[in-house]
Structures are given as C-alpha cells and as structure tokens.
Motif scaffolding. Structure first.
Motif, PDB file in Angstrom:
ATOM      1  N   GLU A   1     -14.549 -36.819 -22.576  1.00 40.50           N
ATOM      2  CA  GLU A   1     -15.762 -37.591 -22.823  1.00 40.50           C
ATOM      3  C   GLU A   1     -15.695 -39.002 -22.246  1.00 40.50           C
ATOM      4  O   GLU A   1     -16.715 -39.676 -22.133  1.00 40.50           O
ATOM      5  N   GLU A   2     -14.506 -39.471 -21.896  1.00 44.08           N
ATOM      6  CA  GLU A   2     -14.381 -40.816 -21.335  1.00 44.08           C
ATOM      7  C   GLU A   2     -14.481 -40.810 -19.806  1.00 44.08           C
ATOM      8  O   GLU A   2     -14.492 -41.872 -19.179  1.00 44.08           O
ATOM      9  N   GLY A   3     -14.553 -39.630 -19.216  1.00 45.16           N
ATOM     10  CA  GLY A   3     -14.542 -39.527 -17.757  1.00 45.16           C
ATOM     11  C   GLY A   3     -15.920 -39.500 -17.145  1.00 45.16           C
ATOM     12  O   GLY A   3     -16.944 -39.380 -17.811  1.00 45.16           O
ATOM     13  N   GLY A   4     -15.926 -39.615 -15.836  1.00 47.10           N
ATOM     14  CA  GLY A   4     -17.153 -39.546 -15.060  1.00 47.10           C
ATOM     15  C   GLY A   4     -16.846 -39.046 -13.665  1.00 47.10           C
ATOM     16  O   GLY A   4     -15.674 -38.874 -13.285  1.00 47.10           O
ATOM     17  N   ILE A   5     -17.883 -38.823 -12.869  1.00 50.36           N
ATOM     18  CA  ILE A   5     -17.709 -38.283 -11.521  1.00 50.36           C
ATOM     19  C   ILE A   5     -16.779 -39.153 -10.693  1.00 50.36           C
ATOM     20  O   ILE A   5     -15.903 -38.662  -9.976  1.00 50.36           O
ATOM     21  N   GLY A   6     -16.948 -40.474 -10.792  1.00 51.80           N
ATOM     22  CA  GLY A   6     -16.098 -41.377 -10.023  1.00 51.80           C
ATOM     23  C   GLY A   6     -14.639 -41.271 -10.413  1.00 51.80           C
ATOM     24  O   GLY A   6     -13.749 -41.312  -9.552  1.00 51.80           O
ATOM     25  N   ASP A   7     -14.375 -41.133 -11.722  1.00 48.96           N
ATOM     26  CA  ASP A   7     -12.996 -40.976 -12.191  1.00 48.96           C
ATOM     27  C   ASP A   7     -12.387 -39.699 -11.623  1.00 48.96           C
ATOM     28  O   ASP A   7     -11.251 -39.704 -11.128  1.00 48.96           O
ATOM     29  N   TRP A   8     -13.130 -38.614 -11.692  1.00 38.80           N
ATOM     30  CA  TRP A   8     -12.592 -37.321 -11.269  1.00 38.80           C
ATOM     31  C   TRP A   8     -12.448 -37.255  -9.747  1.00 38.80           C
ATOM     32  O   TRP A   8     -11.515 -36.620  -9.230  1.00 38.80           O
TER      33      TRP A   8
END
Length: 246
Positions: A69-76
């Motif tokens: 839940e703390e992630g996003g497309i940029g993180d991945w």
C-alpha cells in the motif's frame, strides 16, 4: 533461494539464471509476484535455450520487503531498474505482463540503452488514471483524496487497496500522453476475453507507439491470465521473434 539487493531500505528479491545474451527480463503485474505461471514457464524456456533470464519482485510484492500500500508505479519502476542494473549486463529483452507492460515501457523510454526488445502481455499502461480513477464515482474519488485509500473488489482474491499516492504517483509516470518512440522490435499480446485490460487499450497503445517493428497479436477467448499452454507457447515464440529481429 532468492538473491536480493537493497533499494530505498527494502530488500528486493530476484532470481537470475546465467546464460547467453541478450538476456530476458520478466516484469510481473499489479500485486503479482515472480512465482507466477508465465514467469516460471519463461524461465524454463530460457534455461533450455541457454539464455540469461531474470525475474523479480517489486517492493511490497512477493518475497521483497516493503508494504504494497505504500508503493506506486514510480517505486516499482525504480525497483525493476535497480535489479536490472545489478543483475544483468547489456541490453535486455523485457517481457512485461499487465502492469509490468507499463513498467517495461517506462524502462524503454528512460533507459533505451538497456532494452533490446519488448514483449508485452495484456499491457496496462496508465491503468491508475484510465482504469481506476476514470471508473470512480465522485464519492469514491472523495474517499481516495480525503482518506488516502479505498478498497475495490478484485477477481484475484482479497480486495485491492487503491491509495491516493498510487493515483498521484501514476500521473507522474503516464506513457500515453506524450510521444512514445521505440527503436526496438515490439510484440504485443492481448486476449479478446480479457476483462481487466480491454482490447481497446491494446489498440490505443499500438496506435500511440512509434517504431519500425511493432506488432499486436490478438488471441481469441484468451483472458487476462494468458497462462494456458498455447498462451505460454505464444509468449515464448514472441520472445524468439524479437531476439531474431534484433
């Protein structure tokens, strides 16, 4: 036993198989992991061919550290790039499934020197904006913005938690709003019975991409999993076709 590197405080798990280049990298989907049918089948194929292969888990996915839940497309996307940079050498053939298709396009746009070719499977570019946000009614949008998250039903088990950060971060990484020129062979695979990513998305992406060797294959009655025996064989043939075209 998975190998790991650390990025942004999270251990990122991956499995790299040595072999000839260009290597093949598999990027999975939203809340998926590197133990999926497509990843394992492609790894078996690569091993039999003596070709280098890499599969990985983004942060908050599978065996990697972090909270989904703390992630996003940029993180991945940055997770994927960190593992690719650490575990591979030279240009790779990137195989992206669903969200992994979006991330593969980010890799190709941002680091073209590391991409020899692309194979996408039910690619889901910009799905945070054109899928979730576009489908939310005013009350759901208000919940996301005010409370920071909302749960939505999933066909794959527990509900998905869609966060405000996922939506806002997704807007910083859209690929269908600006030119997308690809100088490598691209093979797109899409099932006509896919209820998660419609054929219209594949056609929109095909029309949007610019390049000299881009092809879309529609498979009648294939669903979003794209994991039947014939589907897996088509993925392998598509990778072979891209390698032959390099």
């Amino acid at each position: 036993m998975a190998q790991t590197i650390t990025r942004n405080g999270n251990a990122l798990a991956y499995r790299a198989t040595p072999g000839a280049g260009p290597g093949v990298v598999f990027l999975g989907g939203f809340k998926s992991d590197m133990q999926g049918t497509k990843a394992l089948a492609l790894e078996d194929w690569a091993r039999a061919q003596g070709r280098a292969f890499l599969r990985l888990d983004y942060s908050g996915h599978g065996e990697s550290g972090g909270t989904f839940e703390e992630g996003g497309i940029g993180d991945w996307f940055r997770d994927a790039m960190a593992v690719i940079e650490s575990a591979t050498t030279g240009p790779q053939v990137i195989v992206g499934s669903s969200m992994g298709g979006w991330i593969s396009l980010l890799v190709a746009r941002t680091h073209p020197e590391r991409v020899a070719g692309l194979v996408t499977i039910a690619a889901a570019p910009d799905f945070t904006e054109d899928g979730y946000w576009a489908a939310f009614d005013p009350d759901q949008r208000a919940t996301v913005m005010d409370k920071g998250r909302i749960s939505v039903p999933s066909d794959y088990g527990d509900p998905y938690v869609i966060t405000r950060r996922l939506i806002e971060d997704g807007r910083d990484h859209l690929v269908l709003r600006t030119p997308l020129r690809l100088h490598v062979p691209v093979r797109m695979l899409q099932g006509t019975a896919d209820e998660a990513v419609p054929v219209a998305t594949a056609l929109r992406l095909l029309d949007h991409m610019e390049g000299d060797d881009i092809r879309l294959t529609l498979v009648k009655d294939a669903d979003h999993r794209f994991s039947t025996g014939p589907d897996l064989a088509l993925i392998q043939r598509s990778v072979e076709e891209v390698i032959a075209a390099i």
